[in-house]
Design an enzyme around this catalytic site. Structure first.
Site, PDB file in Angstrom:
ATOM      1  N   ALA A  88       0.866  -1.176   0.000  1.00  0.00           N
ATOM      2  CA  ALA A  88       0.000   0.000   0.000  1.00  0.00           C
ATOM      3  C   ALA A  88       0.905   1.228   0.000  1.00  0.00           C
ATOM      4  CB  ALA A  88      -0.886  -0.020   1.237  1.00  0.00           C
ATOM      5  N   GLU A 144       4.546  -5.336   7.287  1.00  0.00           N
ATOM      6  CA  GLU A 144       3.714  -4.319   7.946  1.00  0.00           C
ATOM      7  C   GLU A 144       4.084  -4.052   9.405  1.00  0.00           C
ATOM      8  OE1 GLU A 144       2.609  -6.491   5.744  1.00  0.00           O
ATOM      9  OE2 GLU A 144       0.969  -5.683   4.547  1.00  0.00           O
ATOM     10  N   GLU A 152      -0.678  -9.116  -0.611  1.00  0.00           N
ATOM     11  CA  GLU A 152      -2.085  -9.450  -0.326  1.00  0.00           C
ATOM     12  C   GLU A 152      -2.931  -9.456  -1.597  1.00  0.00           C
ATOM     13  OE1 GLU A 152      -2.318  -6.390   2.759  1.00  0.00           O
ATOM     14  OE2 GLU A 152      -2.967  -7.965   4.148  1.00  0.00           O
ATOM     15  N   GLY A 169       0.639  -4.868   0.935  1.00  0.00           N
ATOM     16  CA  GLY A 169      -0.602  -4.933   0.168  1.00  0.00           C
ATOM     17  C   GLY A 169      -0.399  -5.550  -1.210  1.00  0.00           C
TER      18      GLY A 169
HETATM   19  N1  COA Z   1       4.580   3.278  -0.708  1.00  0.00           N
HETATM   20  C1  COA Z   1       4.952   4.461  -1.227  1.00  0.00           C
HETATM   21  N2  COA Z   1       6.082   4.635  -1.939  1.00  0.00           N
HETATM   22  C2  COA Z   1       6.864   3.556  -2.133  1.00  0.00           C
HETATM   23  C3  COA Z   1       6.550   2.295  -1.627  1.00  0.00           C
HETATM   24  C4  COA Z   1       5.344   2.175  -0.881  1.00  0.00           C
HETATM   25  N3  COA Z   1       4.908   0.994  -0.385  1.00  0.00           N
HETATM   26  N4  COA Z   1       7.515   1.433  -1.983  1.00  0.00           N
HETATM   27  C5  COA Z   1       8.414   2.141  -2.701  1.00  0.00           C
HETATM   28  N5  COA Z   1       8.024   3.441  -2.783  1.00  0.00           N
HETATM   29  C6  COA Z   1       8.722   4.544  -3.436  1.00  0.00           C
HETATM   30  C7  COA Z   1       9.932   4.988  -2.649  1.00  0.00           C
HETATM   31  O1  COA Z   1       9.569   5.867  -1.621  1.00  0.00           O
HETATM   32  C8  COA Z   1      10.752   5.618  -3.721  1.00  0.00           C
HETATM   33  O2  COA Z   1      10.258   6.910  -3.958  1.00  0.00           O
HETATM   34  P1  COA Z   1      11.293   8.134  -4.282  1.00  0.00           P
HETATM   35  O3  COA Z   1      11.982   7.731  -5.557  1.00  0.00           O
HETATM   36  O4  COA Z   1      10.387   9.301  -4.414  1.00  0.00           O
HETATM   37  O5  COA Z   1      12.229   8.177  -3.102  1.00  0.00           O
HETATM   38  C9  COA Z   1      10.456   4.783  -4.950  1.00  0.00           C
HETATM   39  O6  COA Z   1       9.227   4.114  -4.677  1.00  0.00           O
HETATM   40  C10 COA Z   1      11.503   3.733  -5.217  1.00  0.00           C
HETATM   41  O7  COA Z   1      11.679   2.984  -4.019  1.00  0.00           O
HETATM   42  P2  COA Z   1      13.131   2.469  -3.565  1.00  0.00           P
HETATM   43  O8  COA Z   1      13.002   2.015  -2.147  1.00  0.00           O
HETATM   44  O9  COA Z   1      14.164   3.493  -3.869  1.00  0.00           O
HETATM   45  O10 COA Z   1      13.285   1.244  -4.578  1.00  0.00           O
HETATM   46  P3  COA Z   1      14.192  -0.058  -4.401  1.00  0.00           P
HETATM   47  O11 COA Z   1      14.102  -0.755  -5.729  1.00  0.00           O
HETATM   48  O12 COA Z   1      15.523   0.285  -3.861  1.00  0.00           O
HETATM   49  O13 COA Z   1      13.452  -0.931  -3.292  1.00  0.00           O
HETATM   50  C11 COA Z   1      11.540  -1.999  -2.283  1.00  0.00           C
HETATM   51  C12 COA Z   1      12.211  -1.551  -3.594  1.00  0.00           C
HETATM   52  C13 COA Z   1      10.162  -2.526  -2.668  1.00  0.00           C
HETATM   53  C14 COA Z   1      12.374  -3.074  -1.576  1.00  0.00           C
HETATM   54  C15 COA Z   1      11.408  -0.799  -1.335  1.00  0.00           C
HETATM   55  O14 COA Z   1      10.857   0.293  -2.057  1.00  0.00           O
HETATM   56  C16 COA Z   1      10.509  -1.032  -0.151  1.00  0.00           C
HETATM   57  O15 COA Z   1      10.932  -1.668   0.808  1.00  0.00           O
HETATM   58  N6  COA Z   1       9.270  -0.502  -0.187  1.00  0.00           N
HETATM   59  C17 COA Z   1       8.343  -0.596   0.939  1.00  0.00           C
HETATM   60  C18 COA Z   1       7.832  -2.014   1.123  1.00  0.00           C
HETATM   61  C19 COA Z   1       6.852  -2.082   2.272  1.00  0.00           C
HETATM   62  O16 COA Z   1       7.170  -1.858   3.434  1.00  0.00           O
HETATM   63  N7  COA Z   1       5.605  -2.392   1.937  1.00  0.00           N
HETATM   64  C20 COA Z   1       4.559  -2.545   2.892  1.00  0.00           C
HETATM   65  C21 COA Z   1       3.701  -1.358   2.854  1.00  0.00           C
HETATM   66  S1  COA Z   1       2.250  -1.669   3.813  1.00  0.00           S
END
Ligand code: COA
Length: 245
Positions: free
Chosen positions: A63, A129, A109, A106
């Protein structure tokens, strides 16, 4: 039909939805929720198979955390994502998620809510989460247990275990692991296979499989409907005449 966060391709026997928020790793925001509801409306009105996929090497990174940050109790009680994923799970015809890269929070999910999942070798499923101080409230706490059993589900939900493609295959979370370049082709082949079945038979089989209880009465009722269908007669006549599909 194409929205700001999705590409939607409507075909005769299937709808293909590609999540498209690459700048946020396909994080599911309010606009994507709204557009996915629109897809559900289309599929409820004219039942077809659904193929759901991501792009740019990610399925969905959860999400949208920026939006989650601002939500309070009342939004949680609205079940913004859980209602959408329930609606997807209850779509009349089978749904397939083709997962390349991260399916987290999400995003995982959403994949769990589909009937069948295919993965690329880069697929990673996880529910981080609690690390954000919240619960995986859009289905993981019970769908993952149904899919994998309580032991593995708790490893994912409580201990932050991430399931890579090999794990997902071994545990039965995905039907197949295929090279990224072949993922959509294989997914379409799976849909082709399902599209050859009787549509009403598929629909009722899904309904009965997901029925919360009432077996075997529901099974008998569904079978009673199918036994009276001309599709059944045509298909069985073809089999008995030697035409195998
Ligand atoms: N919500 C909002 N923005 C998100 C996001 C999320 N769940 N996941 C990634 N983004 C955004 C980042 O903030 C970043 O934005 P920016 O370029 O403006 O800084 C962009 O997407 C790229 O993310 P980044 O972390 O730099 O990419 P990555 O390839 O290095 O890593 C992930 C990918 C998926 C491992 C990492 O983004 C991540 O851990 N995301 C969150 C996962 C999470 O906790 N999900 C559960 C949410 S309930």
């Amino acid at each position: 039909m194409t929205g700001s966060t999705l590409t939607v391709e409507e075909l005769d026997d299937r709808v293909v939805v590609t999540l498209r928020r690459p700048e946020a790793r396909n994080a599911i925001n309010a606009a994507m929720v709204r557009e996915l509801h629109e897809v559900c409306t289309v599929l409820e009105e004219r039942p077809r198979l659904l193929l759901l996929t991501g792009g740019d090497g990610v399925f969905a990174a959860g999400a949208d955390i920026g939006e989650l940050r601002e939500r309070g109790r009342d939004q949680a009680l609205q079940g913004i994502n859980s209602r959408l994923f329930d609606r997807i799970a209850r779509l009349p015809m089978p749904t397939v998620a083709a997962v390349d890269g991260y399916a987290l929070g999400g995003g995982a999910e959403l994949a769990y809510a589909c009937d069948i999942r295919l993965a690329s070798p880069a697929a990673v499923f996880g529910n981080p989460e609690p690390g954000l101080g919240i619960l995986a409230a859009a289905g993981a706490c019970w769908r993952l247990r149904d899919l994998l059993g309580a032991s593995v589900a708790k490893q994912v939900l409580l201990a932050g275990r991430r399931l890579d493609a090999d794990d997902a295959m071994r545990l039965g979370l995905v039907a197949e692991v295929v090279p990224t370049d072949d993922l959509l082709k294989r997914a379409h082949a799976l849909l082709d296979r399902m599209a050859r079945s009787g549509p009403l038979a598929l629909r009722l089989t899904k309904l009965v499989t997901d029925a919360p209880g009432g077996h075997p009465v529901t099974d008998d009722l569904a079978q009673a409907i199918l036994f009276e269908s001309s599709d059944k007669s045509v298909r069985m006549d073809a089999f008995l005449a030697g035409g195998r599909s």
